[in-house]
Design a protein around this motif. Structure first.
Motif: not given
Ligand code: UTP
Length: 405
Positions: A108, A147, A151-152, A155
């Motif tokens: 990210p 997000t 990429n959640k 992150t």
């Protein structure tokens, strides 16, 4: 949806290729594929071949609250903004769903280390900028972080491992932006694997509808939040929930505000805030006619206000615009997909991703305050690895602002 219904449904839409490998799948994979088909909005594909450069009307310049006016009226603007912050009427939304492909990092973008002698991620620097406001108001506003599904987890884990950079955990809310199908240049939707459709984040314009779809709007309603400050992850000098900006937007009776900088040259690659058919709108740098781009008056560019992706939106007016449709922009991209039973990763663009843009929301709001900021203090974009708007240029600007790298 079962196989027979999916087949008929796809036939109607010219997308039967999505069932090419159905017989090779186990039960679980088959149901994942049918589920994807049922939940995908195929109407988006109708945007292919359509002229999305909407006939917007005549472009004319827009006035801004200049640096001089802001300096003169700062105490007044600030008092109004701080009152709203103290009353809990303002929240912030960080747009962190992008893929940062130009930066060339597979993490990210906010995790990128811009430190030199120490670790300093973009996320951390932005959270430090927030402290300027929270330490003076003594109150933590809700921070929504958008997000992508890709990429959640990285992150969230990054924030967790850094103890949320000292921000109260219960004031940070992560959510995932909605997806749109990708397709080849003929509009045939790609399969990412034999059992999954190729789906991609639907652009930064999806931030508000995705927030609603995630259910987080309940917090906004419960806390009676009236304004949302939306900002991008890739400006390390981003000033978030700036009371002066909030106060100016409210006192000027605008439905939204945009932090703008004076462009350094006609060719600077930023969208320009101007009027289009009499309404504030942002014209992307690649859409601006040459003649207007270079037009000068008394030696100054007429279309000089570049947007920094820092907007203040009125929640009531956002809700009122929800029934209107944001246009989809087609982005030609290299999209990994299934071809003759094999997953290929093309070296050249092979199809379209469909993106909505936050800049299109400004036009829908009907009024927008252009609020000029000092670019040396507030604008350090990190788009590329080197050169213009890069890690190097952002580092120089951080040093200039006294940040120890
Ligand atoms: P950009 O338009 O620069 O896109 O994003 P990007 O994906 O970060 O970078 P490139 O183009 O691949 O190099 C501007 C802001 O909008 C967010 C980004 O995270 C950034 O804060 N964004 C972009 C989203 O949240 N979702 C998206 O689908 C696209």
């Amino acid at each position: 949806m079962n196989y027979a219904r999916a087949k008929a449904y796809l036939k109607l839409r010219g997308q039967e290729q999505l069932l090419d490998y159905f017989d090779e799948l186990d039960k679980e994979e088959q149901s994942a594929l049918l589920n994807d088909i049922e939940n995908t909005n195929f109407n988006i594909l109708k945007n292919i071949g359509k002229n999305t450069q909407k006939k917007a009307g005549k472009i004319t310049p827009i006035g801004a609250v200049s640096l001089q006016e802001i300096a003169r009226r700062k105490p007044q603007f600030k008092a109004v903004g701080e009152t709203l912050l103290n009353e809990g009427k303002v929240g912030a939304v960080l747009l962190a769903g992008g893929q940062g492909s130009r930066l060339g990092s597979d993490k990210p973008k906010g995790m990128f280390n811009i430190g030199v002698t120490r670790e300093l991620s973009i996320f951390e620097q932005q959270m430090r900028n927030i402290e300027e406001v929270t330490s003076s108001t003594g109150r933590h506003f809700p921070l929504f972080i958008m997000t992508s599904y890709i990429n959640k987890s990285e992150t969230v884990e990054f924030f967790e491992s850094h103890d949320f950079f000292g921000y109260p955990r219960d004031r940070i809310h992560f959510y995932v932006q909605d997806l749109a199908p990708t397709c080849d240049f003929n509009g045939k939707v790609f399969l990412d694997t034999k059992s999954r459709l190729s789906l991609a984040p639907n652009g930064n314009g999806g931030w508000y509808s995705s927030l609603i779809n995630s259910g987080l709007n309940k917090i906004i309603e419960r806390e009676n939040i009236e304004w949302l400050n939306v900002y991008s992850v890739d400006n390390v000098l981003q000033r978030i929930c700036d009371p002066v900006f909030i106060g100016a937007t409210v006192l000027k009776r605008c439905r939204c505000g945009a932090k703008v900088v004076k462009k350094v040259s006609p060719d600077e690659k930023v969208g320009v805030l101007c009027n289009e058919g009499g309404k504030p709108a942002i014209v992307e740098y690649y859409e601006m006619p040459e003649k207007l781009k270079n037009k000068k008056k008394k030696g100054e560019l007429v279309y000089c206000y570049g947007v920094t992706l820092n907007y203040l939106f009125n929640v009531h007016d956002l809700n009122a615009t929800l029934s209107g449709k944001l246009p989809y922009h087609l982005a030609e991209k290299k999209i990994p997909h299934m071809e003759n039973g094999v997953r290929v990763c093309p070296e050249e663009p092979c199809g379209y991703k469909f993106e909505t843009l936050v800049v299109d929301m400004v036009k829908m709001m009907g009024s927008c305050l252009a609020f000029e900021v000092d670019r040396q203090r507030e604008f350090a974009p990190v788009k590329n690895a080197t050169g213009c708007d890069s890690v190097e240029s952002a580092r120089e600007l951080l040093k200039l602002n006294g940040v120890n790298l």
